[in-house]
Design a protein around this motif. Structure first.
Motif, PDB file in Angstrom:
ATOM      1  N   UNK A 150       0.835  -1.211   0.000  1.00  0.00           N
ATOM      2  CA  UNK A 150       0.000   0.000   0.000  1.00  0.00           C
ATOM      3  C   UNK A 150       0.867   1.257   0.000  1.00  0.00           C
ATOM      4  N   UNK A 151       1.922   1.271   0.830  1.00  0.00           N
ATOM      5  CA  UNK A 151       2.805   2.437   0.834  1.00  0.00           C
ATOM      6  C   UNK A 151       3.482   2.624  -0.523  1.00  0.00           C
ATOM      7  N   UNK A 152       3.854   1.520  -1.162  1.00  0.00           N
ATOM      8  CA  UNK A 152       4.445   1.622  -2.503  1.00  0.00           C
ATOM      9  C   UNK A 152       3.422   2.089  -3.528  1.00  0.00           C
ATOM     10  N   UNK A 153       2.158   1.742  -3.314  1.00  0.00           N
ATOM     11  CA  UNK A 153       1.111   2.207  -4.220  1.00  0.00           C
ATOM     12  C   UNK A 153       0.924   3.719  -4.103  1.00  0.00           C
ATOM     13  N   UNK A 154       1.111   4.254  -2.887  1.00  0.00           N
ATOM     14  CA  UNK A 154       1.062   5.711  -2.714  1.00  0.00           C
ATOM     15  C   UNK A 154       2.275   6.370  -3.372  1.00  0.00           C
ATOM     16  N   UNK A 155       3.453   5.869  -3.063  1.00  0.00           N
ATOM     17  CA  UNK A 155       4.705   6.381  -3.645  1.00  0.00           C
ATOM     18  C   UNK A 155       5.730   5.253  -3.661  1.00  0.00           C
ATOM     19  N   UNK A 156       6.144   4.792  -4.837  1.00  0.00           N
ATOM     20  CA  UNK A 156       7.168   3.740  -4.894  1.00  0.00           C
ATOM     21  C   UNK A 156       8.431   4.144  -4.138  1.00  0.00           C
ATOM     22  N   UNK A 157       8.921   3.225  -3.328  1.00  0.00           N
ATOM     23  CA  UNK A 157      10.078   3.489  -2.482  1.00  0.00           C
ATOM     24  C   UNK A 157       9.722   3.477  -1.014  1.00  0.00           C
ATOM     25  N   UNK A 158       8.505   3.913  -0.678  1.00  0.00           N
ATOM     26  CA  UNK A 158       8.101   3.947   0.726  1.00  0.00           C
ATOM     27  C   UNK A 158       7.908   2.543   1.279  1.00  0.00           C
ATOM     28  N   UNK A 168      18.099   1.075  -0.906  1.00  0.00           N
ATOM     29  CA  UNK A 168      17.267   0.763  -2.063  1.00  0.00           C
ATOM     30  C   UNK A 168      15.963   1.548  -2.034  1.00  0.00           C
ATOM     31  N   UNK A 169      15.420   1.756  -0.834  1.00  0.00           N
ATOM     32  CA  UNK A 169      14.181   2.516  -0.719  1.00  0.00           C
ATOM     33  C   UNK A 169      14.332   3.956  -1.181  1.00  0.00           C
ATOM     34  N   UNK A 170      15.398   4.616  -0.749  1.00  0.00           N
ATOM     35  CA  UNK A 170      15.612   5.994  -1.182  1.00  0.00           C
ATOM     36  C   UNK A 170      16.013   6.060  -2.655  1.00  0.00           C
ATOM     37  N   UNK A 171      16.689   5.021  -3.142  1.00  0.00           N
ATOM     38  CA  UNK A 171      17.013   4.973  -4.575  1.00  0.00           C
ATOM     39  C   UNK A 171      15.726   4.868  -5.400  1.00  0.00           C
ATOM     40  N   UNK A 172      14.829   3.961  -4.993  1.00  0.00           N
ATOM     41  CA  UNK A 172      13.560   3.809  -5.709  1.00  0.00           C
ATOM     42  C   UNK A 172      12.728   5.082  -5.613  1.00  0.00           C
ATOM     43  N   UNK A 173      12.743   5.706  -4.456  1.00  0.00           N
ATOM     44  CA  UNK A 173      12.009   6.965  -4.281  1.00  0.00           C
ATOM     45  C   UNK A 173      12.569   8.051  -5.190  1.00  0.00           C
ATOM     46  N   UNK A 174      13.888   8.096  -5.348  1.00  0.00           N
ATOM     47  CA  UNK A 174      14.518   9.080  -6.235  1.00  0.00           C
ATOM     48  C   UNK A 174      14.121   8.831  -7.694  1.00  0.00           C
ATOM     49  N   UNK A 175      14.117   7.558  -8.101  1.00  0.00           N
ATOM     50  CA  UNK A 175      13.692   7.235  -9.469  1.00  0.00           C
ATOM     51  C   UNK A 175      12.275   7.730  -9.739  1.00  0.00           C
TER      52      UNK A 175
END
Length: 255
Positions: A150-158, A168-175
């Protein structure tokens, strides 16, 4: 305890203050599919994060310079002459070999890692459940994979941050942030919400927009799967600790 972990021939998992990585069985075709969807995601799926980061950066850089996404959009809309005209063949030919290699290597690596995972399970390796340094604390515990999704559905990386993979989470969030910014997707969503459909179509950048489905879907899928596997790792570490630290209930007490 440190010597026990270092002397293991095959470790089941490694936990640092910034991430968790583990050997477990994965479907090699799933890894290959994610590499086909977006080079680098297949490697991130199997825990080869450095390769994954490099391949994803390469995908952005070479794809944009070759105008590949623009050509794909023209092809989907039947404008094949425009698709041919917009492609930069110098970058496209460079793109092809690495794209195919990313698919092949993620499949091959998954097959090899599955063998190592099976061998590691037979060796009953010790698992360190906790890591701490001056900057961060990380630990194994049980988490809800649907919360990660669900958090990834709101914003990938969370969701990835929720599953204890900080880097990896902050990398995905940056992408996601970079792609959302250059694609103007939120402007398009705003114009769509107020009924200004022509403005929404004009605002969106299709070249960057085409990156977003893969990033969004992998963010949800990856965070869910990794959370499930980390829960299994938590149970394994707990059960092994209890077996080694407490007496078997069937033990015959001396008279």
């Amino acid at each position: 305890m440190k010597n026990i972990f270092n002397n293991q021939r095959r470790q089941k998992a490694a936990i640092s203050a910034f991430s968790i990585n583990a050997l477990h069985l994965r479907n090699p075709w799933v890894a290959a599919w994610w590499s086909a969807a977006f080079p680098g995601f297949g490697h991130m799926f199997i825990g080869n994060y450095i390769k994954g980061y490099i391949f994803t950066i390469w995908e952005f850089y070479v794809n944009i310079n070759s105008n590949l996404n623009t050509a794909i959009i023209y092809s989907f809309t039947g404008h094949f002459d425009k698709a041919k005209a917009v492609l930069d063949t110098r970058w496209l030919l460079l793109y092809t070999a690495v794209y195919v290699y990313a698919i092949w290597d993620s499949y091959r690596s998954t097959v090899d890692l599955n063998k190592l995972a099976a061998l590691a399970d037979k060796n009953h390796p010790h698992i360190s459940p906790f890591a701490i340094n001056s900057f961060e604390i990380n630990y194994l515990d049980k988490r809800n994979p649907w919360v990660a999704a669900v958090w990834s559905a709101f914003t990938p990386g969370l969701g990835t941050l929720y599953s204890l993979r900080t880097i990896t989470g902050f990398y995905a969030l940056s992408l996601w942030i970079i792609t959302a910014y250059f694609s103007h997707i939120f402007q398009a969503i705003y114009y769509t919400a107020i009924g200004a459909f022509e403005q929404a179509a004009a605002a969106a950048d299709p070249e960057w927009l085409l990156f977003m489905p893969s990033i969004y879907c992998y963010g949800i899928y990856g965070s869910y799967v990794h959370t499930v596997e980390y829960n299994k790792l938590f149970k394994l570490e707990q059960s092994r600790f209890l077996k080694e630290s407490y007496q078997n209930r069937d033990f015959d007490m001396p008279v």
